[in-house]
Design a protein around this motif. Structure first.
Motif, mmCIF file in Angstrom:
data_model
loop_
_atom_site.group_PDB
_atom_site.id
_atom_site.type_symbol
_atom_site.label_atom_id
_atom_site.label_comp_id
_atom_site.label_asym_id
_atom_site.label_seq_id
_atom_site.Cartn_x
_atom_site.Cartn_y
_atom_site.Cartn_z
ATOM 1 N N ALA A 2 -4.454 -14.037 1.723
ATOM 2 C CA ALA A 2 -4.947 -13.509 2.995
ATOM 3 C C ALA A 2 -6.402 -13.923 3.218
ATOM 4 O O ALA A 2 -6.802 -14.250 4.347
ATOM 5 C CB ALA A 2 -4.812 -11.991 3.023
ATOM 6 N N ALA A 3 -7.205 -13.916 2.161
ATOM 7 C CA ALA A 3 -8.603 -14.312 2.286
ATOM 8 C C ALA A 3 -8.718 -15.780 2.696
ATOM 9 O O ALA A 3 -9.523 -16.143 3.567
ATOM 10 C CB ALA A 3 -9.334 -14.059 0.975
ATOM 11 N N VAL A 4 -7.915 -16.625 2.081
ATOM 12 C CA VAL A 4 -7.920 -18.052 2.428
ATOM 13 C C VAL A 4 -7.499 -18.238 3.886
ATOM 14 O O VAL A 4 -8.121 -19.005 4.641
ATOM 15 C CB VAL A 4 -6.983 -18.843 1.490
ATOM 16 C CG1 VAL A 4 -6.836 -20.274 1.975
ATOM 17 C CG2 VAL A 4 -7.526 -18.813 0.063
ATOM 18 N N ALA A 5 -6.454 -17.523 4.294
ATOM 19 C CA ALA A 5 -6.002 -17.623 5.689
ATOM 20 C C ALA A 5 -7.069 -17.131 6.645
ATOM 21 O O ALA A 5 -7.254 -17.690 7.737
ATOM 22 C CB ALA A 5 -4.710 -16.821 5.869
ATOM 23 N N GLY A 6 -7.795 -16.080 6.247
ATOM 24 C CA GLY A 6 -8.860 -15.564 7.097
ATOM 25 C C GLY A 6 -9.988 -16.555 7.285
ATOM 26 O O GLY A 6 -10.545 -16.692 8.386
ATOM 27 N N VAL A 7 -10.347 -17.252 6.221
ATOM 28 C CA VAL A 7 -11.403 -18.269 6.314
ATOM 29 C C VAL A 7 -10.971 -19.385 7.262
ATOM 30 O O VAL A 7 -11.757 -19.866 8.090
ATOM 31 C CB VAL A 7 -11.733 -18.828 4.918
ATOM 32 C CG1 VAL A 7 -12.659 -20.034 5.034
ATOM 33 C CG2 VAL A 7 -12.373 -17.744 4.055
ATOM 34 N N ARG A 8 -9.709 -19.799 7.141
ATOM 35 C CA ARG A 8 -9.218 -20.849 8.030
ATOM 36 C C ARG A 8 -9.196 -20.379 9.484
ATOM 37 O O ARG A 8 -9.554 -21.134 10.399
ATOM 38 C CB ARG A 8 -7.818 -21.262 7.600
ATOM 39 C CG ARG A 8 -7.780 -22.026 6.275
ATOM 40 C CD ARG A 8 -6.342 -22.303 5.862
ATOM 41 N NE ARG A 8 -6.285 -23.088 4.632
ATOM 42 C CZ ARG A 8 -5.175 -23.337 3.957
ATOM 43 N NH1 ARG A 8 -4.003 -22.861 4.411
ATOM 44 N NH2 ARG A 8 -5.205 -24.045 2.839
ATOM 45 N N ALA A 9 -8.762 -19.133 9.693
ATOM 46 C CA ALA A 9 -8.686 -18.615 11.060
ATOM 47 C C ALA A 9 -10.063 -18.481 11.687
ATOM 48 O O ALA A 9 -10.218 -18.606 12.902
ATOM 49 C CB ALA A 9 -7.969 -17.264 11.063
#
Length: 465
Positions: A320-327
């Motif tokens: 989720a953290a990785v996805a948040g950075v990308r978003a």
């Protein structure tokens, strides 16, 4: 993906039913104390710690004192009309199963409310709500308290409801219905359990911060809108604590009068009779065992806690953290970005404050029990769901694997517990087979959910109508 939500509700009900069927009635002193509390309310009284229990069941665990007496009475007011007549009629065991039945239904309702809260919090992520529903529906300690006569699932239902109201206010504005909902549900939370105060305080603060962000001279916000939001924010800021004081203040003052503290706890008695040990807070913070026990809310306790925490919480949180950075790299409207940041900070603050409260409680001699994290299960489930949803093409298999772990853990729990519980309660001949049937149907429900996700090639399609 919308069919996943009713399937998740069914999974939660079935997994809770496993607990309700397999655990002997009044197997724990906590359940006996909660049932006794409801019965005392039915007779027009409130329990007192030193007076012990009114109930004297022939079997089960009966605590020497009424250690549920410190809880406010809302849950027991709901339970009393069900439990009271059955106990008076001499049907104590039936009363236990009736109380468990209400909690089984509450567990199913909790899944619906969690999905609704996820949609209110992050409407731009259509996968989040159904996956959140599946995560909550297969969370081990939702099933454990959902199939027991405890007040935790009722309190969790209320804090998750409050989360959805607050998220909607942060995302779309503080309307009068939302203001009224915040005030009423805050009062209901504190009328059920004291430790819901963390969620109440953090969520109300988040809503007030959201009003400030939207109305502090931002372009395009008209004066009338500013004044209206400011008035409603003032009503919430004053009304929420006033509602809590008006509905539950008398009970917490009673706790102070009887025990000397708002919590109503008896640490001296617990230390003497329950082998509770007081430790320095730094020592508790450095104890890995405390962390794994407390965070193992997704496990039934048969698989190693550390493995459950790693696989079911830490790995999805990292995704989720990785996805948040990308978003964060995507260009979005300023208002949406502000709401996203505020909701993320709010969730982190609520979880951190709840963990801090439980660590202090543990340092004072309490148990680092995973069910104490249930008030923030809506937030944790969204975090896990976001991690699973970030896999996109691999989503069905990621969700299937995640849900399979607690179900496998529950199967091991059934296999280990059934021989140990055999013969401990009357009319138990169908309990073990019934538990296995309920568990099997829960597995079928999860398999159906995975099949729906596999065949749904465009998960956003149904949300674009």
């Amino acid at each position: 993906m919308r069919p996943l939500v009713p399937v998740a509700v069914l999974a939660a009900i079935l997994a809770s039913l496993v607990q309700a069927l397999l655990s002997p009635p009044l197997h724990t002193g906590d359940e006996t104390a909660h049932l006794d509390y409801a019965y005392q309310v039915w007779t027009g009284h409130l329990p007192v710690f030193e007076d012990g229990l009114v109930l004297a069941p022939e079997a089960g665990s009966v605590p020497p004192v009424q250690w549920a007496a410190q809880h406010p009475p809302l849950y027991y007011l709901v339970l009393a009309p069900v439990v009271g007549p059955l106990v008076e009629g001499g049907h104590v065991i039936t009363a236990v199963y009736a109380a468990r039945g209400l909690n089984v239904l509450a567990a199913g309702l909790l899944v619906l409310v969690a999905a609704w809260a996820a949609r209110r919090a992050f409407p731009a992520s259509p996968l989040l709500a159904p996956v959140t529903a599946l995560v909550v529906g297969t969370t081990a300690w939702v099933a454990r308290v959902g199939g027991s006569g405890y007040n935790d699932v009722f309190a969790t239902l209320l804090t998750t409801w409050l989360l959805g109201i607050a998220a909607g206010a942060v995302r779309s504005g503080l309307t009068w219905p939302r203001a009224a909902g915040l005030i009423v549900v805050s009062a209901l939370c504190l009328g059920t359990r004291l430790h819901t105060m963390v969620m109440v305080g953090v969520l109300v603060a988040a809503v007030l911060a959201g009003v400030l962000l939207r109305t502090a001279g931002l372009p395009g916000v008209r004066g009338a809108t500013v004044r209206g939001e400011a008035v409603r924010a003032a009503v919430v800021a004053l009304g929420a604590p006033a509602a809590v004081a008006a509905t539950s203040g008398w009970f917490y003052l009673r706790n102070v009068a009887l025990t000397g503290s708002v919590t109503g706890g008896h640490p001296d008695w617990a230390a003497e009779n329950l082998d509770r040990v007081v430790r320095p807070v730094p020592e508790v913070l450095a104890d890995a065992g405390v962390w794994t026990q407390l965070l193992a809310v997704f496990g039934h306790g048969r698989l190693p806690d550390a493995a459950v925490v790693l696989v079911l919480l830490i790995v999805p949180a990292a995704l989720a953290a990785v996805a948040g950075v990308r978003a964060a790299r995507n260009v979005r409207p300023p208002a949406a970005e502000r709401a996203d940041v505020l909701l993320l900070v709010t969730g982190a603050a609520a979880v951190a404050a709840t963990l801090a409260m439980q660590l202090v409680y543990t340092a004072g001699g309490g148990s680092p029990h995973p069910r104490y994290l249930l008030p923030v299960i809506g937030i944790l489930a969204m975090l896990v769901a976001q991690g699973l949803a970030s896999t996109r093409r691999g989503l069905p298999w990621a969700v299937g694997f995640w849900c399979a772990v607690p179900l496998l853990d529950q199967a091991v729990w059934i296999a280990v517990s059934a021989p140990r519980y055999a013969g401990q309660w009357p009319d138990s001949s169908l309990s073990v087979p019934g538990a296995w049937v309920a568990w099997g149907l829960a597995c079928v429900a999860v398999a159906v959910a995975v099949a729906v996700a596999v065949t749904n090639r465009d998960p956003d399609r149904t949300y674009r109508r």
